[in-house]
Design an enzyme around this catalytic site. Structure first.
Site, mmCIF file in Angstrom:
data_model
loop_
_atom_site.group_PDB
_atom_site.id
_atom_site.type_symbol
_atom_site.label_atom_id
_atom_site.label_comp_id
_atom_site.label_asym_id
_atom_site.label_seq_id
_atom_site.Cartn_x
_atom_site.Cartn_y
_atom_site.Cartn_z
ATOM 1 N N GLY A 25 0.854 -1.182 0.000
ATOM 2 C CA GLY A 25 0.000 0.000 0.000
ATOM 3 C C GLY A 25 0.887 1.228 0.000
ATOM 4 O O GLY A 25 2.104 1.138 -0.162
ATOM 5 N N SER A 26 0.293 2.386 0.223
ATOM 6 C CA SER A 26 1.060 3.633 0.137
ATOM 7 C C SER A 26 2.170 3.694 1.172
ATOM 8 O O SER A 26 3.263 4.210 0.896
ATOM 9 C CB SER A 26 0.118 4.830 0.297
ATOM 10 N N GLU A 28 4.065 1.448 2.159
ATOM 11 C CA GLU A 28 5.184 0.554 1.836
ATOM 12 C C GLU A 28 6.001 1.049 0.643
ATOM 13 O O GLU A 28 7.107 0.534 0.395
ATOM 14 C CB GLU A 28 4.657 -0.861 1.526
ATOM 15 N N GLU A 47 -3.859 -10.323 1.112
ATOM 16 C CA GLU A 47 -2.805 -10.574 2.101
ATOM 17 C C GLU A 47 -2.838 -11.990 2.664
ATOM 18 O O GLU A 47 -1.795 -12.543 3.027
ATOM 19 C CB GLU A 47 -2.911 -9.556 3.234
ATOM 20 N N HIS A 70 0.512 -4.266 4.202
ATOM 21 C CA HIS A 70 0.132 -2.855 4.301
ATOM 22 C C HIS A 70 -0.497 -2.553 5.649
ATOM 23 O O HIS A 70 -1.645 -2.919 5.913
ATOM 24 C CB HIS A 70 -0.845 -2.512 3.177
ATOM 25 N N HIS A 281 -9.111 -32.031 18.832
ATOM 26 C CA HIS A 281 -10.084 -31.227 18.093
ATOM 27 C C HIS A 281 -11.463 -31.411 18.714
ATOM 28 O O HIS A 281 -11.843 -30.675 19.614
ATOM 29 C CB HIS A 281 -10.081 -31.633 16.605
ATOM 30 N N GLY A 401 -5.926 -25.181 11.147
ATOM 31 C CA GLY A 401 -7.268 -25.568 10.742
ATOM 32 C C GLY A 401 -8.030 -24.495 10.003
ATOM 33 O O GLY A 401 -9.172 -24.706 9.589
#
Length: 526
Positions: A25-26, A28, A47, A70, A281, A401
């Site tokens: 993004g800006s 970065e 992402e 970002h 689980h 998971g």
């Protein structure tokens, strides 16, 4: 004048971290300015897919991968993928851009408020350097922390006005530093484990994902053969650490307390290497182990050791410790377990393919060293029963998971393994969580094969609804998806298969090409 930007790239180059996975993004853009020609940037369109690709790449290379996100928004989108990386001990160095320092306090747009807190507890360490001059040191610490001890993701937030600032004195010492650890148990500890194994009447070995990550599968085989031990894969395993066609191999442990306890009946010693004790689980109350059964755990993770509700634990390097045990164990003379009969080939039937038939075809047609990335959660047990996973690094699964791992991870693993074919086996519900990675595969010509198991429902949830005895639950079906059309939109070649013949032909065609291919397979619910 050496800038923070220049020093940071020199550090990353020296540490071998020249492949970036990102979605900038800006905030970065100043970091990516004048991107060096000896680096490469692998762009992902979401992402979650970015971190999934980096996760697969890092696990396949056994080295930290660099991630560029970002600010808070990008980090938030990546949190599910970070959970998988955390639980699989994947070394990731995750960076995120921050607003300029004068704008953080007023919480201007794109300020990452409490940036170091945001990714916790899914990272080993996180920080935002107190000054621009500390940025290279923070990156260095992040790299060494990510790969030391139990590996894992780390997070560094950097205000974007820091990159142009001058570095402080002594920066020349930072780039070439190395940090290593040697954590083999003391001789008395090793002797204690070897003595317990030698004196046990019926020991059993349970191996976890960290054995495969340590490239120690052969040592596990040697130890099991010397002592005639049956071997189980730890429950919910994200990797395969023992050849599934070996005589000692018993299968994948279920993830219930009482069920595991029953399976350990008759064993007086349980040795768990490279896994938690245990990754449960479904709620399945009962005895952890039969009365009188002793358990010894060897783990690289202090958290796994301390949270275990029973047994003794040793925190050590998995590879060197397993090798020492394999070399030090005396041959017991105990016969190997009885050969476990492989399931009969699934019969051809009209209509959608049975999952068993899909895996029989994969096992027959794919190369023996193929790498499988699994996110067809309802067919995981069938996959373990029917695929012969013999080679190191042949299987990957979402360790937390969470859905969205397999499709991007398969891209990252194929990027790392140019000499092996990577096949993602992904449910039609799961595939939508990381579908954007198809674009990356197409743009960078990464020849991953994506097998989409299309049955129109969240199969694992339907199974769980039966376990929990809940009826008439909404939101369990996903009709109307056309993955061939989606693949075309992202630039990936595709085939639709609705019988054994068409699936076999599509798979052979995909294996003969050097480009990404998606195969949509009509399957019936398991």
């Amino acid at each position: 004048m050496t800038t923070v930007h220049q020093a940071s790239y020199a550090l990353l180059r020296e540490q071998g971290m020249t492949t970036f996975f990102g979605n900038p993004g800006s905030n970065e853009l100043p970091f990516l300015k004048d991107f060096p020609k000896d680096f490469r940037y692998i762009l992902g369109l979401h992402e979650g897919a970015v971190v999934g690709m980096a996760d697969g790449y890092a696990q396949a290379t056994s080295k930290p991968a660099f991630v560029n996100l970002h600010s808070a928004a990008g980090t938030g989108n990546a949190m599910g993928a970070l959970a998988n990386a955390w639980n699989s001990h994947t070394p990731l160095v995750v960076t995120a851009g921050q607003q300029v320092r004068p704008m953080i306090g007023v919480e201007a747009l794109l300020a990452n408020v409490d940036s170091a807190m945001l990714p916790r507890p899914l990272v080993k360490w996180s920080c935002e350097p107190a000054s621009a001059q500390e940025v290279p040191l923070a990156l260095s610490r992040a790299i060494h922390t990510a790969r030391s001890g139990a590996p894992g993701p780390v997070y560094v937030s950097v205000p974007y006005d820091d990159w142009a600032q001058p570095v402080g004195p002594g920066i020349e010492h930072l780039a070439s530093r190395s940090v290593s650890s040697a954590t083999i148990p003391a001789p008395l500890q090793l002797e204690s484990v070897l003595s317990a194994l030698a004196n046990a009447n019926n020991p059993v070995l349970i191996v976890g994902p960290d054995v495969d990550a340590a490239h120690a599968n052969r040592d596990a085989v040697t130890l099991a053969e010397k002592l005639g031990m049956p071997v189980w894969m730890a429950p919910s395993a994200p990797r395969c650490s023992f050849p599934t066609d070996h005589q000692c191999f018993q299968g994948l442990l279920p993830a219930g307390i009482a069920t595991i306890g029953r399976l350990m009946e008759g064993h007086d010693l349980v040795l768990v290497v490279g896994a938690p004790v245990f990754r449960y689980h479904q709620y399945d109350p009962g005895e952890f182990l039969p009365n009188g059964t002793k358990l010894i755990q060897i783990t690289c993770d202090i958290n796994e050791a301390t949270r275990a509700p029973f047994g003794d634990a040793i925190i050590a390097d998995i590879g060197s410790t397993l090798k020492a045990l394999a070399e030090g164990a005396a041959k017991s003379g105990r016969p190997l377990p009885a050969v476990k009969k492989r399931p009969e080939p699934a019969p051809e039937q009209p209509g959608p393919l049975a999952p068993e038939r899909v895996f029989d075809i994969l096992d027959a047609v794919a190369p023996r060293d193929a790498v499988y990335v699994n996110e067809s959660t309802s067919t995981t047990n069938i996959m373990w029963q029917r695929l012969r996973l013999k080679e190191q690094g042949s299987y990957f699964f979402a360790a937390a998971g969470g859905l969205g791992f397999a499709l991007p991870a398969a891209v990252g693993i194929q990027l790392a393994h140019k000499d092996r074919r990577v096949i993602g086996v992904i449910g039609d519900g799961s595939a939508n969580y990381g579908i954007q990675a198809l674009w990356t595969a197409a743009q960078y010509n990464i020849p991953t094969i994506f097998v989409i198991m299309k049955n129109g429902t969240y199969g694992a949830l339907r199974w769980f609804a039966g376990v929990l005895k809940v009826d008439d639950v909404p939101g369990l079906d996903v009709p109307g998806l056309d993955f061939c059309a989606l693949a075309k939109g992202y630039g990936v070649k595709s085939y639709r298969a609705n019988c054994s013949e068409s699936f076999t032909a599509a798979l052979k065609s995909a294996l003969d090409t050097n480009e990404p291919v998606l195969i949509e397979v009509e399957t019936r619910a398991p």
